[in-house]
Scaffold this motif. Structure first.
Motif, PDB file in Angstrom:
ATOM      1  N   GLU A 145       0.831  -1.208   0.000  1.00 39.34           N
ATOM      2  CA  GLU A 145       0.000   0.000   0.000  1.00 39.34           C
ATOM      3  C   GLU A 145       0.862   1.253   0.000  1.00 39.34           C
ATOM      4  OE1 GLU A 145      -4.018  -1.674   2.260  1.00 39.34           O
ATOM      5  OE2 GLU A 145      -2.523  -0.531   3.390  1.00 39.34           O
ATOM      6  N   GLN A 200      -2.217   0.826 -15.029  1.00 46.06           N
ATOM      7  CA  GLN A 200      -3.483   0.465 -14.397  1.00 46.06           C
ATOM      8  C   GLN A 200      -4.277   1.706 -13.989  1.00 46.06           C
ATOM      9  OE1 GLN A 200      -1.624  -1.944 -11.407  1.00 46.06           O
ATOM     10  NE2 GLN A 200      -2.142  -3.874 -12.436  1.00 46.06           N
ATOM     11  N   MET A 214      -8.172   2.272 -13.030  1.00 48.27           N
ATOM     12  CA  MET A 214      -8.332   1.692 -11.699  1.00 48.27           C
ATOM     13  C   MET A 214      -7.996   2.757 -10.657  1.00 48.27           C
ATOM     14  SD  MET A 214      -6.650  -2.117 -12.201  1.00 48.27           S
ATOM     15  CE  MET A 214      -7.205  -2.690 -10.578  1.00 48.27           C
ATOM     16  N   GLN A 231      -8.914   0.681  -5.467  1.00 46.70           N
ATOM     17  CA  GLN A 231      -9.014  -0.617  -6.136  1.00 46.70           C
ATOM     18  C   GLN A 231      -7.678  -1.345  -6.121  1.00 46.70           C
ATOM     19  OE1 GLN A 231     -10.891   0.951  -9.870  1.00 46.70           O
ATOM     20  NE2 GLN A 231     -11.980  -1.015  -9.806  1.00 46.70           N
ATOM     21  N   LEU A 232      -6.618  -0.622  -6.432  1.00 46.66           N
ATOM     22  CA  LEU A 232      -5.296  -1.238  -6.476  1.00 46.66           C
ATOM     23  C   LEU A 232      -4.890  -1.756  -5.099  1.00 46.66           C
ATOM     24  CD1 LEU A 232      -3.379   1.191  -8.854  1.00 46.66           C
ATOM     25  CD2 LEU A 232      -4.188  -1.114  -9.356  1.00 46.66           C
ATOM     26  N   LYS A 233      -5.166  -0.983  -4.070  1.00 45.98           N
ATOM     27  CA  LYS A 233      -4.843  -1.439  -2.720  1.00 45.98           C
ATOM     28  C   LYS A 233      -5.659  -2.670  -2.344  1.00 45.98           C
ATOM     29  CE  LYS A 233      -3.260   2.929  -0.727  1.00 45.98           C
ATOM     30  NZ  LYS A 233      -3.485   3.941   0.338  1.00 45.98           N
ATOM     31  N   ALA A 234      -6.937  -2.666  -2.722  1.00 41.71           N
ATOM     32  CA  ALA A 234      -7.787  -3.810  -2.413  1.00 41.71           C
ATOM     33  C   ALA A 234      -7.302  -5.062  -3.142  1.00 41.71           C
ATOM     34  CB  ALA A 234      -9.233  -3.505  -2.790  1.00 41.71           C
ATOM     35  N   CYS A 235      -6.891  -4.902  -4.396  1.00 41.79           N
ATOM     36  CA  CYS A 235      -6.381  -6.040  -5.168  1.00 41.79           C
ATOM     37  C   CYS A 235      -5.085  -6.570  -4.574  1.00 41.79           C
ATOM     38  CB  CYS A 235      -6.188  -5.640  -6.630  1.00 41.79           C
ATOM     39  SG  CYS A 235      -7.723  -5.404  -7.550  1.00 41.79           S
ATOM     40  N   TRP A 236      -4.217  -5.651  -4.157  1.00 42.73           N
ATOM     41  CA  TRP A 236      -2.964  -6.073  -3.531  1.00 42.73           C
ATOM     42  C   TRP A 236      -3.255  -6.841  -2.238  1.00 42.73           C
ATOM     43  CZ3 TRP A 236       2.050  -6.849  -4.076  1.00 42.73           C
ATOM     44  CH2 TRP A 236       2.857  -6.934  -2.932  1.00 42.73           C
ATOM     45  N   ALA A 292      -5.923  -8.469  -1.434  1.00 44.60           N
ATOM     46  CA  ALA A 292      -6.534  -9.768  -1.756  1.00 44.60           C
ATOM     47  C   ALA A 292      -5.479 -10.755  -2.236  1.00 44.60           C
ATOM     48  CB  ALA A 292      -7.617  -9.583  -2.821  1.00 44.60           C
ATOM     49  N   LEU A 293      -4.537 -10.287  -3.042  1.00 41.20           N
ATOM     50  CA  LEU A 293      -3.470 -11.153  -3.542  1.00 41.20           C
ATOM     51  C   LEU A 293      -2.637 -11.704  -2.386  1.00 41.20           C
ATOM     52  CD1 LEU A 293      -1.680 -12.336  -5.793  1.00 41.20           C
ATOM     53  CD2 LEU A 293      -0.484 -10.125  -5.875  1.00 41.20           C
ATOM     54  N   ARG A 317      -4.646 -14.216  -0.233  1.00 40.06           N
ATOM     55  CA  ARG A 317      -4.791 -15.558  -0.806  1.00 40.06           C
ATOM     56  C   ARG A 317      -3.491 -16.344  -0.732  1.00 40.06           C
ATOM     57  NH1 ARG A 317      -9.269 -16.822  -3.802  1.00 40.06           N
ATOM     58  NH2 ARG A 317     -10.781 -15.143  -4.109  1.00 40.06           N
TER      59      ARG A 317
END
Length: 227
Positions: free
Chosen positions: A132, A201, A207, A211-216, A218-219, A222
């Motif tokens: 982030e 992006q 994006m 959004q980018l922080k949320a995707c990071w 989530a990655l 997982r």
């Protein structure tokens, strides 16, 4: 105005691996081990360097960093183009010098700063916070970062800054008990935080920073689930 920009690179290749020990508390909590000694320069050379960096900072602030040329900087600073190359090696070296002070502050934060970026939080939370902060860093000065990264093939990956990031991420993955190849995964994760990709992006795919922080997040979640 930039200050103390005549210092040598933040982390040497030989010392980068020591970061993992610092983060685990195995090293002295005193002076950061990766900070190199101040390089001594003649007074006139130091003045030239400071002038060049101040001019470069102004020009980059006035226009796209990619559009600023070495000729333009030399002319505005009142020095020969050869002086720029003697001080910084090439254009990428000059762009990296402009980023040096912010980079020092960032490294201080993720090695010794408050949690969750610094010690005191679980590895997964620290890794999310690291990504982030990198995204925020790119949001503020992405064009300058891209200019600093566009060197010869592999040059960015051999640089001391990348070595610091890689050592940090590798240590977090190892502390999370990730059972795969931590070095390989560290490179893959850092690939998602390259300035050129993030700017694509943001600007081409529209994006948002959120959004980018949320995707990071989530990655990382997982990959390190239940660790």
């Amino acid at each position: 105005m930039l200050t103390q920009m005549d210092r040598s690179p933040i982390i040497s290749a030989d010392n980068a691996d020591r970061i993992a020990g610092v983060m685990r508390g195995n090293d002295s909590p005193g002076v950061l081990p990766m900070l190199e000694p101040v390089r001594q320069e003649r007074a006139d050379a130091a003045r030239n360097r400071a002038t060049i960096l101040a001019v470069a900072e102004r020009l980059v602030g006035e226009q796209d960093a990619q559009a600023v040329t070495m000729d333009e900087i030399a002319c505005a600073a009142g020095v020969g183009k050869g002086t720029l190359f003697r001080h910084f090696g090439d254009r990428c070296g000059l762009m990296r010098a402009l980023l040096d002070e912010r980079e020092r502050s960032f490294q201080e934060d993720f090695i010794r700063g408050p949690a969750p970026l610094g010690p005191g939080a679980p590895p997964r939370e620290r890794l999310v916070a690291f990504g982030e902060r990198m995204l925020e860093h790119i949001e503020i000065q992405g064009d300058l970062l891209v200019a600093a990264e566009n060197g010869a093939p592999g040059e960015r990956l051999r640089h001391s800054v990348y070595a610091a990031y890689r050592a940090h991420v590798t240590a977090l993955l190892r502390d999370s008990s990730y059972d795969g190849d931590v070095g390989y995964l560290a490179d893959v994760l850092l690939g998602a935080l390259v300035s050129e990709l993030v700017l694509f992006q943001r600007r081409e795919l529209a994006m948002s920073p959120e959004q980018l922080k949320a995707c990071w997040g989530a990655l990382v979640g997982r990959l390190l689930a239940a660790r």
